[in-house]
Design a protein around this motif. Sequence first.
Motif, short mmCIF file in Angstrom:
data_model
loop_
_atom_site.label_atom_id
_atom_site.label_comp_id
_atom_site.label_asym_id
_atom_site.label_seq_id
_atom_site.Cartn_x
_atom_site.Cartn_y
_atom_site.Cartn_z
N HIS A 44 -15.15 8.22 -26.73
CA HIS A 44 -15.38 8.32 -28.17
C HIS A 44 -16.86 8.25 -28.50
N PHE A 45 -17.60 7.45 -27.74
CA PHE A 45 -19.05 7.41 -27.93
C PHE A 45 -19.68 8.77 -27.62
N THR A 58 -18.70 11.26 -30.44
CA THR A 58 -19.34 10.90 -31.71
C THR A 58 -20.84 11.11 -31.65
N TYR A 59 -21.44 10.75 -30.54
CA TYR A 59 -22.89 10.95 -30.37
C TYR A 59 -23.23 12.43 -30.39
N ALA A 60 -22.39 13.25 -29.74
CA ALA A 60 -22.63 14.69 -29.73
C ALA A 60 -22.49 15.29 -31.12
N THR A 61 -21.46 14.88 -31.84
CA THR A 61 -21.25 15.41 -33.20
C THR A 61 -22.39 15.00 -34.13
N ALA A 62 -22.84 13.76 -34.01
CA ALA A 62 -23.94 13.31 -34.86
C ALA A 62 -25.22 14.09 -34.57
N SER A 119 -23.04 9.46 -19.70
CA SER A 119 -22.69 9.75 -21.09
C SER A 119 -23.76 10.58 -21.78
N LEU A 120 -25.01 10.41 -21.38
CA LEU A 120 -26.11 11.10 -22.07
C LEU A 120 -26.11 12.60 -21.80
N PRO A 121 -26.16 13.05 -20.52
CA PRO A 121 -26.11 14.50 -20.31
C PRO A 121 -24.79 15.12 -20.73
N LEU A 122 -23.69 14.38 -20.57
CA LEU A 122 -22.40 14.95 -20.98
C LEU A 122 -22.32 15.10 -22.50
N SER A 123 -22.94 14.19 -23.23
CA SER A 123 -22.92 14.33 -24.69
C SER A 123 -23.70 15.56 -25.14
#
Length: 315
Positions: free
Chosen positions: A60-61, A64-68, A153-157
């Motif tokens: 979810h992070f 949500t991080y990608a959408t933001a 999580s960072l590159p995947l976002s």
Amino acid sequence: MTTATAPPPTPPTPPTPSTPSTPAPAPSTPAELAAAHGLTLSGARPTLPRYIAQLWGRRHFVTTYATARMQAQYSSAKLGQVWHLVTPLLNAAVYYFIFGIVMRASHGVPDYLPFLITGVFVWDFIGSSVNAGTRAVHSNLGLVRALHFPRASLPLSTVVQLFQQLLVTMGALVILLLAFGQTPSPSWLLAVPTLFLTAVFAAGCALVMARIGSKSPDVSQLMPFVLRTWMYSSGVMWSIGTLLQTAGLRHWVSMALRINPAAVYIDLMRFALIDSFGAQSLPPHVWPMAIGWALLAGVGGFIYFWKAEEEYGRG
């Protein structure tokens, strides 16, 4: 009369002296001290199954991080989110003028405009994922050093963000294809597995470049040149099949162009959506190649990134 005599009392047994126990040696090394007090290494790399579970727990992070980030990308522009669609269309218009009109790359390629727009949209996703992955960890060092979370999580976002943009542009691509005379057919359903395989491949490449970029930030300065070369060799603006029939290239060059993963996914998307782009335009064994590249980049890239999990943010 005989009187019974009581036996003499048994003398008490003297206590046996106890042997003094040898005291356990006090912990002397940091590892022994940590083990004695139940401490564990902060930021240690977890096992691969546990790492996958941690990453899934933060899904979810990631979304949500990608959408933001997607919503904030053009927040200061008057057109706002419209630029997600306008930017690839402007790129396609520039490429059409230079390659389609000036360099006459459209000759021998039926439905050149749908051919070009489809290639530009798919390539923008692949190239942008690789380029953004290079800076995914290094540009978020403050977050990496402050919080404990799976660094993948960072590159995947970033890939999720770009994939959301791709879905928006794919909706516009369908409208453009209909405007240029393409008719919906069952082959359009092949766009779904093609998008999935492309996303897995792009995510794997982003993970690889994120690890490299975290150690060598200067790589991000070289990536535009590498990606431009990759784009020109992926048949975005011209047909690889037509070139191989007329140019007389060496065998290894022809083979490299055909197995180029970006070209494979672009050709599969064209095969799915464009009527005139038939199976004869695809390289042999195209689906095994597409699956193989996705597995190699996706699984290999994930393991390659995970192996350096405890090193991110140091130095």
